[in-house]
Motif scaffolding. Sequence first.
Motif, mmCIF file in Angstrom:
data_model
loop_
_atom_site.group_PDB
_atom_site.id
_atom_site.type_symbol
_atom_site.label_atom_id
_atom_site.label_comp_id
_atom_site.label_asym_id
_atom_site.label_seq_id
_atom_site.Cartn_x
_atom_site.Cartn_y
_atom_site.Cartn_z
ATOM 1 N N GLN A 10 -1.208 3.059 -1.295
ATOM 2 C CA GLN A 10 -2.088 2.752 -0.172
ATOM 3 C C GLN A 10 -3.560 2.963 -0.528
ATOM 4 O O GLN A 10 -4.406 2.107 -0.250
ATOM 5 C CB GLN A 10 -1.708 3.617 1.031
ATOM 6 C CG GLN A 10 -2.464 3.245 2.303
ATOM 7 C CD GLN A 10 -1.969 4.022 3.502
ATOM 8 O OE1 GLN A 10 -1.250 5.006 3.385
ATOM 9 N NE2 GLN A 10 -2.352 3.575 4.698
ATOM 10 N N MET A 67 6.910 0.951 3.449
ATOM 11 C CA MET A 67 5.526 1.155 3.878
ATOM 12 C C MET A 67 4.553 0.925 2.730
ATOM 13 O O MET A 67 3.481 0.332 2.917
ATOM 14 C CB MET A 67 5.372 2.570 4.439
ATOM 15 C CG MET A 67 6.068 2.769 5.784
ATOM 16 S SD MET A 67 6.188 4.511 6.295
ATOM 17 C CE MET A 67 4.461 4.927 6.520
ATOM 18 N N LEU A 106 8.424 -4.835 5.797
ATOM 19 C CA LEU A 106 8.887 -3.955 6.868
ATOM 20 C C LEU A 106 10.101 -4.488 7.600
ATOM 21 O O LEU A 106 10.769 -3.732 8.332
ATOM 22 C CB LEU A 106 7.748 -3.705 7.864
ATOM 23 C CG LEU A 106 6.541 -2.954 7.304
ATOM 24 C CD1 LEU A 106 5.438 -2.860 8.354
ATOM 25 C CD2 LEU A 106 6.930 -1.567 6.822
ATOM 26 N N TRP A 113 6.713 8.499 10.791
ATOM 27 C CA TRP A 113 6.630 7.331 9.893
ATOM 28 C C TRP A 113 5.768 6.257 10.579
ATOM 29 O O TRP A 113 6.294 5.377 11.264
ATOM 30 C CB TRP A 113 8.021 6.786 9.595
ATOM 31 C CG TRP A 113 8.916 7.776 8.911
ATOM 32 C CD1 TRP A 113 9.932 8.489 9.470
ATOM 33 C CD2 TRP A 113 8.864 8.172 7.542
ATOM 34 N NE1 TRP A 113 10.518 9.304 8.539
ATOM 35 C CE2 TRP A 113 9.886 9.129 7.336
ATOM 36 C CE3 TRP A 113 8.072 7.821 6.454
ATOM 37 C CZ2 TRP A 113 10.121 9.741 6.101
ATOM 38 C CZ3 TRP A 113 8.303 8.419 5.220
ATOM 39 C CH2 TRP A 113 9.309 9.360 5.051
ATOM 40 N N TRP A 136 4.507 3.149 10.794
ATOM 41 C CA TRP A 136 4.524 1.775 10.291
ATOM 42 C C TRP A 136 4.573 0.741 11.410
ATOM 43 O O TRP A 136 4.295 -0.442 11.188
ATOM 44 C CB TRP A 136 5.737 1.555 9.389
ATOM 45 C CG TRP A 136 7.077 1.753 10.046
ATOM 46 C CD1 TRP A 136 7.774 2.923 10.162
ATOM 47 C CD2 TRP A 136 7.881 0.756 10.698
ATOM 48 N NE1 TRP A 136 8.953 2.731 10.841
ATOM 49 C CE2 TRP A 136 9.056 1.411 11.180
ATOM 50 C CE3 TRP A 136 7.744 -0.608 10.930
ATOM 51 C CZ2 TRP A 136 10.062 0.730 11.876
ATOM 52 C CZ3 TRP A 136 8.743 -1.289 11.622
ATOM 53 C CH2 TRP A 136 9.889 -0.626 12.080
ATOM 54 N N TYR A 146 3.331 -3.291 11.453
ATOM 55 C CA TYR A 146 4.246 -4.418 11.653
ATOM 56 C C TYR A 146 3.759 -5.277 12.816
ATOM 57 O O TYR A 146 3.691 -6.519 12.715
ATOM 58 C CB TYR A 146 5.653 -3.890 11.917
ATOM 59 C CG TYR A 146 6.681 -4.985 12.092
ATOM 60 C CD1 TYR A 146 7.184 -5.665 10.984
ATOM 61 C CD2 TYR A 146 7.133 -5.347 13.354
ATOM 62 C CE1 TYR A 146 8.128 -6.672 11.140
ATOM 63 C CE2 TYR A 146 8.074 -6.345 13.519
ATOM 64 C CZ TYR A 146 8.570 -7.009 12.404
ATOM 65 O OH TYR A 146 9.493 -8.012 12.554
#
Length: 928
Positions: free
Chosen positions: A651, A685, A704, A722, A724, A728
């Motif tokens: 990331q 991720m 994802l 988490w 994410w 998404y």
Amino acid sequence: MTETKTEPLAGRSAELAALAAMAGAASSADPQIAIIHGAAGMGKSSLVEHFVSRPATGTVLRAAGTRWETSVDGSVLAQLQRGYDGGSTAPSSVPADPAEAGQLLLARLRSACAYAAAHGADTDHPPLVVWIDDVQWADEFSLRALVFALRRLDAERVLVLLAVRDEQWGQLPAGFREFAGSAAVQKLRLRPMVPEHVVSLAWSVRALELPAPMALRLCAHAGGNPGYLLQLLQEQPDDYWNQWHEHLPAPLRLRDEVETALAGAGAATRALVQAAAVLESGCLLADAVALADAAGTDSIQDPLAALDEARALGLLKIGADLQVLNFPYPLLRAAVYASLTATERAALHRSASTMGDDEGEQLFHLAAAAALPDIGLARQLDAYAAHQAERGAWLSAAAALLRAGHVWPDATGRQQRLLQALDALVAAGDLPRASAYAQQVAGFRPGPLKEAVLGYLAVLRGRETEADMQLDKAWQQCNPASSPDIAAMICQRRVLHALAAQNGADLVLWAERAIELAPEDSPAFIESRSIMGLGLAGLGRIEEAHAQYGKFPSLKALGAQRQRVQLGRGWLLLAQDEHYLARDQLAAAVPTEYHLGSGRIAQWAQGWLARAEFELGDWDEALRTVERGLLQQERLQIQLARPLLHLTAAQIHALRGDADKGALHRDAARAPADSYAIMQLPAAMAAAFVAEAAADYEGVLRALGPLLQLDRANGMDEPGFWPWHDVYANALVMTDRMAEAADFLVPHEELAAKRGHRTVLARLAVPRGRILGAEGRLDEARAVFETSLAGIKDLPTPYVRARGNFAYGQMLRRAGQRREAADILARARDLYLALGASVYVERCDREIQASGLQSTGRRGALDFSVLTAQEIAVARLVAEGRTNKETGLELFIAAKTVQYHLTRIYSKLGISSRSELAARYRAETEEG
């Protein structure tokens, strides 16, 4: 020690490229001189021979020094005379004067260059190569003549390559060393091999696929020395390297050389080196002397004289304080130990067992001295192992159990101890050793301990189906009433299995069973309660989760077991937006002493610590944490934690515009489709974050999408763990799937609101605000962004704030609110700039430019309202130029506390230095 000439070449591409560049320069009539140096066995000869064997190489004049001719004047020059002019006979005598000999050598080199040019291709004039090996043994006369000639090279097409051992550098004549140190001479040092080079070497020598952990261990054993590595690979059968051996061997040739050296050494030196080999590297000089005296080998009257001789022989090295003895490489210690007879070893180990107060060392020496089974000694080792396990000293416990098995009289008892040792190795996180022993254990008869241990190993390998099957069999074969300790252990393994599967309900169920069965001070009880807090949090029972950690006594009283508590509490705090407290807890859970603590726990602690540092905006430190974690992961091979570590690095590199590094970590984070959810989540991720940084929103959805198929009903979607879902939903918005995004967001928004989770609400506000803006509901969109950003105003989460402001500014610009959009985008830009997120700095710049306006607000204006009163006081004094110490004296706080406040100030204000704080503080106060 004699240098081994190694034929296979691995890991020397950079050095070959350097030689090729020198040859290219020499071909252009720019003579090149290079010293190739390194320790004995580093492959200096192999490198140059490989280089000069290329088809494009021209004439090569070879010579080499030798030990036996160092006093023979002109011996190296005589070798260079052969073939200097393409085959004519060279003069047979060497002039008496080195200068005259040097003048003659220079003339011969020029003649050889002319001959090579005359007989070469019209367009290709490779240089004449003068290659002298083992210069440390060249005679002084030849070296003086050589320096005379080389100093006078002008426009000749000559490449001179001189190989020298580092160990003998100081023995070379001063004049030669002075010349070699001049700017006219290039230095090419051959460094030790790294593990991946060892893998390549093993394949080239034996077509052997060397396991990565063994390559790492073998590399350390040989000090990365290619000569020793080559000998070891050639001498041992292929299957040797797929097994675990407590001590790796020494090459036969090295053992012969060591035995010869010891035979020629003084009795005191021999006794000192042998005693050090029994005590192993890192022993005290005083202890080695005492052991030699106690064993009755030889009394060492003058330890320093014996030490000097051992150092001169290359057998020992020692620091400046003359206290601690070490062997240059572990395999030298192995060679010395192998030179001892069985009687000598036993005598030394028995004597060593009487020295010092360390019970473990005493027992280990007694076990090493035992020639026959000894049930009394085995029971002592059992008791010691149990004590070490209670302390969390798993590696020490495993070592004691393995030794107990060696001296136990029957096969059943030996198998029982091997099973227990394997369990301790898995608990420590040492999977390479555990995997090797697991091959032996697989043939044991079925039983709850065997199945539980193999299930535990499968968990750390990330093999969910295998672990579930093994642990299920273990529970079925166990009788909790008669074996509560085994039952508690199985429950604890089930807790880990449920955690890896991210199944909070199962986790809590098995944790409650373990707590009922296990003593309160046992590892099974402590770890189960620690993890139970995470399971409760995953089920939304946050208060109960925090209460679990309050039930423990003081961390100090827990000993090494506190590592588990700190990890669980730190993980929970991070998920609950307590970023600073989480960082402190997780950092405390990372260190693992050599014999204490679990590498498994340390791996997870480093993974979550990196996430905490990411959220706090300390991205450089996060990358350092990941690097440390990955080095440990390479050694331990714990697959379960691997994707989490790579996630943060992927990331950060992607956001900073380093697409190659981001992709490298994304690929390394990948997890098989049948692996645990705790691996699949960070792997997906990582891929999504890299895709989002590249504005590849279809790629985000692909990454994802598989997570939607997971069973997320038991805690996987709990806010904070988490994050994410917003990524998404944002990708759905950016691909014009507004209705789908809106529907996806609803349950997550409702749960985050119910929990009052501010950062998750701020994250989810990004796609929700975009949807509202796209629908023309500008006031509602503005309210969503303003409310969410106000909710995290006092949280040290610069990336979440930057993300929110960027989306807010984009929405306003697309709605025609250009002036307001430019101001908000400028705020996002400043936050991204402080983080080094260049990808989004550029996007902010493009958005501001597209607005047709510059920000009307003060670019970089700081919002000091987010600071506490103490932080404002610290900021003011530091901005005025006070040091940490001066600031602390002014405010009656410690300098370390000042630094702590500064770290928080930088994070909250999105800045990175004292000078930036001072400049922006002055601007703020002047305009205020």
